[in-house]
Scaffold this motif. Structure first.
Motif, PDB file in Angstrom:
ATOM      1  N   GLY A  54       3.756  -4.644   5.659  1.00  0.00           N
ATOM      2  CA  GLY A  54       3.994  -4.122   4.312  1.00  0.00           C
ATOM      3  C   GLY A  54       4.010  -2.602   4.282  1.00  0.00           C
ATOM      4  O   GLY A  54       4.848  -1.997   3.615  1.00  0.00           O
ATOM      5  N   ILE A  55       3.108  -1.985   5.014  1.00  0.00           N
ATOM      6  CA  ILE A  55       3.060  -0.520   5.053  1.00  0.00           C
ATOM      7  C   ILE A  55       4.293   0.034   5.749  1.00  0.00           C
ATOM      8  O   ILE A  55       4.894   1.005   5.283  1.00  0.00           O
ATOM      9  N   VAL A  56       4.701  -0.578   6.854  1.00  0.00           N
ATOM     10  CA  VAL A  56       5.908  -0.135   7.566  1.00  0.00           C
ATOM     11  C   VAL A  56       7.135  -0.311   6.689  1.00  0.00           C
ATOM     12  O   VAL A  56       8.001   0.578   6.621  1.00  0.00           O
ATOM     13  N   LEU A  57       7.212  -1.436   5.993  1.00  0.00           N
ATOM     14  CA  LEU A  57       8.334  -1.684   5.096  1.00  0.00           C
ATOM     15  C   LEU A  57       8.368  -0.664   3.962  1.00  0.00           C
ATOM     16  O   LEU A  57       9.425  -0.153   3.603  1.00  0.00           O
ATOM     17  N   MET A  58       7.215  -0.332   3.412  1.00  0.00           N
ATOM     18  CA  MET A  58       7.144   0.651   2.337  1.00  0.00           C
ATOM     19  C   MET A  58       7.598   2.028   2.822  1.00  0.00           C
ATOM     20  O   MET A  58       8.366   2.709   2.142  1.00  0.00           O
ATOM     21  N   LEU A  59       7.134   2.446   3.980  1.00  0.00           N
ATOM     22  CA  LEU A  59       7.537   3.756   4.512  1.00  0.00           C
ATOM     23  C   LEU A  59       9.036   3.795   4.814  1.00  0.00           C
ATOM     24  O   LEU A  59       9.702   4.803   4.563  1.00  0.00           O
ATOM     25  N   SER A 104       6.901   0.832  -4.394  1.00  0.00           N
ATOM     26  CA  SER A 104       5.874   0.828  -3.357  1.00  0.00           C
ATOM     27  C   SER A 104       4.697  -0.057  -3.749  1.00  0.00           C
ATOM     28  O   SER A 104       4.167  -0.802  -2.928  1.00  0.00           O
ATOM     29  N   VAL A 105       4.291   0.015  -5.010  1.00  0.00           N
ATOM     30  CA  VAL A 105       3.206  -0.845  -5.478  1.00  0.00           C
ATOM     31  C   VAL A 105       3.611  -2.305  -5.363  1.00  0.00           C
ATOM     32  O   VAL A 105       2.815  -3.150  -4.939  1.00  0.00           O
ATOM     33  N   PHE A 106       4.844  -2.620  -5.704  1.00  0.00           N
ATOM     34  CA  PHE A 106       5.333  -3.993  -5.582  1.00  0.00           C
ATOM     35  C   PHE A 106       5.273  -4.483  -4.137  1.00  0.00           C
ATOM     36  O   PHE A 106       4.770  -5.579  -3.859  1.00  0.00           O
ATOM     37  N   VAL A 107       5.760  -3.667  -3.210  1.00  0.00           N
ATOM     38  CA  VAL A 107       5.769  -4.070  -1.797  1.00  0.00           C
ATOM     39  C   VAL A 107       4.348  -4.206  -1.275  1.00  0.00           C
ATOM     40  O   VAL A 107       4.018  -5.165  -0.563  1.00  0.00           O
ATOM     41  N   LEU A 108       3.483  -3.271  -1.619  1.00  0.00           N
ATOM     42  CA  LEU A 108       2.110  -3.339  -1.123  1.00  0.00           C
ATOM     43  C   LEU A 108       1.357  -4.533  -1.701  1.00  0.00           C
ATOM     44  O   LEU A 108       0.557  -5.160  -1.000  1.00  0.00           O
ATOM     45  N   ARG A 109       1.572  -4.848  -2.947  1.00  0.00           N
ATOM     46  CA  ARG A 109       0.907  -6.020  -3.535  1.00  0.00           C
ATOM     47  C   ARG A 109       1.407  -7.309  -2.899  1.00  0.00           C
ATOM     48  O   ARG A 109       0.640  -8.245  -2.697  1.00  0.00           O
ATOM     49  N   LYS A 110       2.699  -7.381  -2.598  1.00  0.00           N
ATOM     50  CA  LYS A 110       3.240  -8.560  -1.929  1.00  0.00           C
ATOM     51  C   LYS A 110       2.662  -8.732  -0.524  1.00  0.00           C
ATOM     52  O   LYS A 110       2.555  -9.843  -0.022  1.00  0.00           O
ATOM     53  N   SER A 111       2.307  -7.611   0.118  1.00  0.00           N
ATOM     54  CA  SER A 111       1.757  -7.684   1.469  1.00  0.00           C
ATOM     55  C   SER A 111       0.245  -7.872   1.461  1.00  0.00           C
ATOM     56  O   SER A 111      -0.371  -7.931   2.514  1.00  0.00           O
ATOM     57  N   GLY A 112      -0.378  -7.935   0.269  1.00  0.00           N
ATOM     58  CA  GLY A 112      -1.801  -8.235   0.197  1.00  0.00           C
ATOM     59  C   GLY A 112      -2.703  -7.026   0.088  1.00  0.00           C
ATOM     60  O   GLY A 112      -3.917  -7.153   0.174  1.00  0.00           O
TER      61      GLY A 112
END
Length: 54
Positions: free
Chosen positions: A6-11, A43-51
């Motif tokens: 999730g962090i890699v995807l967000m960056l 970014s908040v959406f992606v991070l929440r989806k990744s837990g």
């Protein structure tokens, strides 16, 4: 592993977003009014989806 992905995807998303956004948007106050909320909410959406809780 899911959190790291999730962090890699967000960056990656932020990098691509600003790369293309810089090509089409003039640099003025509207740039910041559009860019910052768009990056923040996606970014908040992606991070929440990744837990990851924010």
């Amino acid at each position: 592993m899911k959190k790291a992905l999730g962090i890699v995807l967000m960056l990656g998303w932020i990098t691509l977003f600003f790369y293309y956004f810089n090509m089409i948007m003039p640099k003025n106050i509207l740039y910041w009014l559009v860019a910052l909320p768009a990056v923040y909410f996606s970014s908040v959406f992606v991070l929440r989806k990744s837990g990851i809780e924010i």
